[in-house]
Motif scaffolding. Structure first.
Motif, PDB file in Angstrom:
ATOM      1  N   PRO A  16      -1.359   5.089   3.189  1.00 19.98           N
ATOM      2  CA  PRO A  16      -0.148   5.133   2.361  1.00 19.98           C
ATOM      3  C   PRO A  16       0.400   6.551   2.250  1.00 19.98           C
ATOM      4  O   PRO A  16      -0.355   7.512   2.078  1.00 19.98           O
ATOM      5  CB  PRO A  16      -0.646   4.622   0.998  1.00 19.98           C
ATOM      6  N   ILE A  17       1.701   6.663   2.373  1.00 21.51           N
ATOM      7  CA  ILE A  17       2.354   7.970   2.222  1.00 21.51           C
ATOM      8  C   ILE A  17       3.595   7.791   1.354  1.00 21.51           C
ATOM      9  O   ILE A  17       4.061   6.666   1.114  1.00 21.51           O
ATOM     10  CB  ILE A  17       2.787   8.581   3.569  1.00 21.51           C
ATOM     11  N   GLU A 140       3.770   2.858   4.430  1.00 23.24           N
ATOM     12  CA  GLU A 140       2.406   2.812   4.967  1.00 23.24           C
ATOM     13  C   GLU A 140       2.468   2.998   6.477  1.00 23.24           C
ATOM     14  O   GLU A 140       3.208   2.298   7.166  1.00 23.24           O
ATOM     15  CB  GLU A 140       1.721   1.482   4.621  1.00 23.24           C
ATOM     16  N   ILE A 141       1.731   3.974   6.964  1.00 21.72           N
ATOM     17  CA  ILE A 141       1.631   4.193   8.401  1.00 21.72           C
ATOM     18  C   ILE A 141       0.492   3.321   8.923  1.00 21.72           C
ATOM     19  O   ILE A 141      -0.659   3.479   8.490  1.00 21.72           O
ATOM     20  CB  ILE A 141       1.371   5.675   8.727  1.00 21.72           C
ATOM     21  N   VAL A 142       0.812   2.417   9.815  1.00 22.03           N
ATOM     22  CA  VAL A 142      -0.159   1.435  10.308  1.00 22.03           C
ATOM     23  C   VAL A 142      -0.587   1.800  11.726  1.00 22.03           C
ATOM     24  O   VAL A 142       0.260   2.036  12.601  1.00 22.03           O
ATOM     25  CB  VAL A 142       0.433   0.015  10.277  1.00 22.03           C
ATOM     26  N   PHE A 143      -1.882   1.842  11.940  1.00 23.77           N
ATOM     27  CA  PHE A 143      -2.435   2.115  13.270  1.00 23.77           C
ATOM     28  C   PHE A 143      -3.127   0.843  13.763  1.00 23.77           C
ATOM     29  O   PHE A 143      -4.065   0.354  13.125  1.00 23.77           O
ATOM     30  CB  PHE A 143      -3.434   3.268  13.213  1.00 23.77           C
ATOM     31  N   THR A 144      -2.656   0.327  14.880  1.00 25.39           N
ATOM     32  CA  THR A 144      -3.209  -0.894  15.459  1.00 25.39           C
ATOM     33  C   THR A 144      -4.016  -0.553  16.710  1.00 25.39           C
ATOM     34  O   THR A 144      -3.562   0.235  17.546  1.00 25.39           O
ATOM     35  CB  THR A 144      -2.081  -1.877  15.815  1.00 25.39           C
ATOM     36  N   PRO A 159      -8.183   6.935   1.540  1.00 28.95           N
ATOM     37  CA  PRO A 159      -7.138   7.431   0.641  1.00 28.95           C
ATOM     38  C   PRO A 159      -7.505   7.202  -0.821  1.00 28.95           C
ATOM     39  O   PRO A 159      -8.199   6.235  -1.161  1.00 28.95           O
ATOM     40  CB  PRO A 159      -5.919   6.600   1.035  1.00 28.95           C
ATOM     41  N   THR A 160      -7.042   8.090  -1.665  1.00 31.91           N
ATOM     42  CA  THR A 160      -7.213   7.904  -3.105  1.00 31.91           C
ATOM     43  C   THR A 160      -6.430   6.671  -3.528  1.00 31.91           C
ATOM     44  O   THR A 160      -5.230   6.572  -3.234  1.00 31.91           O
ATOM     45  CB  THR A 160      -6.700   9.130  -3.873  1.00 31.91           C
ATOM     46  N   PRO A 161      -7.062   5.712  -4.189  1.00 36.29           N
ATOM     47  CA  PRO A 161      -6.325   4.497  -4.579  1.00 36.29           C
ATOM     48  C   PRO A 161      -5.276   4.798  -5.643  1.00 36.29           C
ATOM     49  O   PRO A 161      -5.443   5.715  -6.454  1.00 36.29           O
ATOM     50  CB  PRO A 161      -7.425   3.577  -5.123  1.00 36.29           C
ATOM     51  N   LEU A 162      -4.209   4.037  -5.620  1.00 39.80           N
ATOM     52  CA  LEU A 162      -3.185   4.178  -6.651  1.00 39.80           C
ATOM     53  C   LEU A 162      -3.718   3.656  -7.980  1.00 39.80           C
ATOM     54  O   LEU A 162      -4.453   2.665  -8.007  1.00 39.80           O
ATOM     55  CB  LEU A 162      -1.922   3.405  -6.263  1.00 39.80           C
ATOM     56  N   PRO A 163      -3.352   4.268  -9.085  1.00 37.93           N
ATOM     57  CA  PRO A 163      -3.785   3.740 -10.388  1.00 37.93           C
ATOM     58  C   PRO A 163      -3.083   2.426 -10.686  1.00 37.93           C
ATOM     59  O   PRO A 163      -1.995   2.152 -10.168  1.00 37.93           O
ATOM     60  CB  PRO A 163      -3.351   4.842 -11.361  1.00 37.93           C
ATOM     61  N   ARG A 164      -3.707   1.601 -11.520  1.00 36.45           N
ATOM     62  CA  ARG A 164      -3.063   0.337 -11.893  1.00 36.45           C
ATOM     63  C   ARG A 164      -1.756   0.593 -12.636  1.00 36.45           C
ATOM     64  O   ARG A 164      -0.730  -0.013 -12.356  1.00 36.45           O
ATOM     65  CB  ARG A 164      -4.000  -0.494 -12.770  1.00 36.45           C
ATOM     66  N   THR A 165      -1.837   1.458 -13.615  1.00 30.55           N
ATOM     67  CA  THR A 165      -0.669   1.813 -14.409  1.00 30.55           C
ATOM     68  C   THR A 165      -0.672   3.321 -14.624  1.00 30.55           C
ATOM     69  O   THR A 165      -1.632   4.004 -14.257  1.00 30.55           O
ATOM     70  CB  THR A 165      -0.677   1.111 -15.776  1.00 30.55           C
ATOM     71  N   SER A 166       0.383   3.817 -15.223  1.00 30.22           N
ATOM     72  CA  SER A 166       0.472   5.250 -15.482  1.00 30.22           C
ATOM     73  C   SER A 166       1.321   5.485 -16.717  1.00 30.22           C
ATOM     74  O   SER A 166       2.260   4.729 -17.001  1.00 30.22           O
ATOM     75  CB  SER A 166       1.083   5.979 -14.276  1.00 30.22           C
ATOM     76  N   SER A 193      -0.293   0.806  -8.382  1.00 29.82           N
ATOM     77  CA  SER A 193      -0.525  -0.461  -7.680  1.00 29.82           C
ATOM     78  C   SER A 193       0.291  -1.583  -8.300  1.00 29.82           C
ATOM     79  O   SER A 193       0.592  -2.587  -7.644  1.00 29.82           O
ATOM     80  CB  SER A 193      -2.015  -0.805  -7.705  1.00 29.82           C
ATOM     81  N   ALA A 194       0.661  -1.426  -9.579  1.00 34.62           N
ATOM     82  CA  ALA A 194       1.496  -2.445 -10.227  1.00 34.62           C
ATOM     83  C   ALA A 194       2.855  -2.530  -9.553  1.00 34.62           C
ATOM     84  O   ALA A 194       3.456  -3.610  -9.478  1.00 34.62           O
ATOM     85  CB  ALA A 194       1.658  -2.124 -11.712  1.00 34.62           C
ATOM     86  N   MET A 195       3.344  -1.396  -9.044  1.00 34.48           N
ATOM     87  CA  MET A 195       4.618  -1.400  -8.331  1.00 34.48           C
ATOM     88  C   MET A 195       4.530  -2.256  -7.080  1.00 34.48           C
ATOM     89  O   MET A 195       5.476  -2.967  -6.731  1.00 34.48           O
ATOM     90  CB  MET A 195       5.016   0.028  -7.970  1.00 34.48           C
ATOM     91  N   GLU A 196       3.385  -2.187  -6.398  1.00 34.93           N
ATOM     92  CA  GLU A 196       3.175  -2.989  -5.195  1.00 34.93           C
ATOM     93  C   GLU A 196       3.199  -4.478  -5.544  1.00 34.93           C
ATOM     94  O   GLU A 196       3.794  -5.288  -4.829  1.00 34.93           O
ATOM     95  CB  GLU A 196       1.854  -2.614  -4.543  1.00 34.93           C
ATOM     96  N   ARG A 197       2.545  -4.814  -6.665  1.00 30.57           N
ATOM     97  CA  ARG A 197       2.533  -6.217  -7.100  1.00 30.57           C
ATOM     98  C   ARG A 197       3.945  -6.682  -7.454  1.00 30.57           C
ATOM     99  O   ARG A 197       4.377  -7.764  -7.062  1.00 30.57           O
ATOM    100  CB  ARG A 197       1.618  -6.360  -8.316  1.00 30.57           C
ATOM    101  N   ASP A 198       4.676  -5.836  -8.193  1.00 30.31           N
ATOM    102  CA  ASP A 198       6.037  -6.193  -8.580  1.00 30.31           C
ATOM    103  C   ASP A 198       6.935  -6.356  -7.361  1.00 30.31           C
ATOM    104  O   ASP A 198       7.779  -7.252  -7.317  1.00 30.31           O
ATOM    105  CB  ASP A 198       6.620  -5.120  -9.506  1.00 30.31           C
ATOM    106  N   GLU A 199       6.748  -5.477  -6.376  1.00 28.67           N
ATOM    107  CA  GLU A 199       7.538  -5.577  -5.148  1.00 28.67           C
ATOM    108  C   GLU A 199       7.242  -6.887  -4.431  1.00 28.67           C
ATOM    109  O   GLU A 199       8.150  -7.551  -3.910  1.00 28.67           O
ATOM    110  CB  GLU A 199       7.232  -4.387  -4.233  1.00 28.67           C
ATOM    111  N   GLY A 200       5.964  -7.280  -4.399  1.00 29.80           N
ATOM    112  CA  GLY A 200       5.588  -8.547  -3.790  1.00 29.80           C
ATOM    113  C   GLY A 200       6.241  -9.726  -4.494  1.00 29.80           C
ATOM    114  O   GLY A 200       6.690 -10.686  -3.845  1.00 29.80           O
TER     115      GLY A 200
END
Length: 239
Positions: A16-17, A140-144, A159-166, A193-200
């Motif tokens: 993730p970047i 997210e840079i994906v390497f296949t 990578p350092t995981p994103l916090p659930r909330t802030s 990470s909540a932003m990722e869930r909301d985006e989903g």
């Protein structure tokens, strides 16, 4: 050594970047000493890891990305639409990738107006009241099928995981206008990470709307085809 240049088939790994900019209005004293009298802002354009360090005064940047990114090239032109080219380390065997970011200088709350209103380009004095302007995008840079040596390098640096909330505001994005209110809050924005869930959830909602729209037009098309068939039979009967 030869094994290191063998691709690991069926494996996908990502990092993730974030990329974007932070801009600050120059003070009156800074403008007086600036060699370019028409300049009004000081800004930083960067590519960083998505997670932020604790109590950091910048967005993202908790991780050093130099283990897989060799360099980043920013190309500016008159309209400040900035192609950002990321070059990977030699072990990756990957070609550079290009990202695009529109340099943001003015406060979102003024230049992203409500529907029916015109955007406002504030004076430097007025813009300064809103504090620094942050414009960052998550990606997210994906390497296949990475080379074994590169896969080993990546897995050695999780990578350092994103916090659930802030407690900090979440970054604003034009695809989610509801986040505009967050730009009025004090503090440095932080991705969670909540932003990722909301985006989903927003993507799922959009998908459902598209399916309903497809079903509606499919029904209309079937009705029109039936009507066309009826008229063709009516004409045939008259002949």
């Amino acid at each position: 050594m030869a094994e290191a240049r063998v691709r690991v088939r069926g494996v996908t790994i990502h990092r993730p970047i974030i990329y974007g900019n932070t801009a600050t209005v120059l003070t009156a004293a800074e403008r007086e000493t600036c060699p370019f009298p028409d300049h009004t802002h000081r800004w930083t354009l960067a590519v960083r890891s998505a997670a932020s360090a604790p109590d950091s005064d910048i967005v993202g940047g908790a991780d050093d990305l130099s283990y897989f990114i060799k360099r980043v090239t920013f190309k500016l032109h008159d309209t400040y639409s900035n192609p950002t080219r990321i070059h990977f380390v030699a072990e990756s065997g990957e070609k550079p990738i290009t990202l695009y970011h529109h340099l943001k200088l003015h406060p979102w709350s003024l230049t992203f107006p409500a529907p029916g209103t015109e955007p406002e380009i504030p004076s430097p004095e007025n813009a300064a009241k809103f504090g620094p302007v942050h414009s960052w995008q998550y990606d997210e840079i994906v390497f296949t099928d990475p080379f074994q040596s590169f896969l080993t390098l990546l897995t050695a640096h999780p990578p350092t995981p994103l916090p659930r909330t802030s407690k900090n505001p979440t970054p604003f994005h034009t695809s989610y206008p509801a986040s505009l209110e967050e730009t009025r809050k004090p503090g440095v924005p932080e991705f969670t990470s909540a932003m990722e869930r909301d985006e989903g959830e927003r993507l799922e909602e959009a998908k459902e709307k598209i399916i309903k729209e497809q079903e509606k037009w499919k029904g209309i098309l079937l009705e029109r085809e039936k009507e066309l068939d009826r008229l063709q039979k009516l004409l045939a009967a008259k002949d």
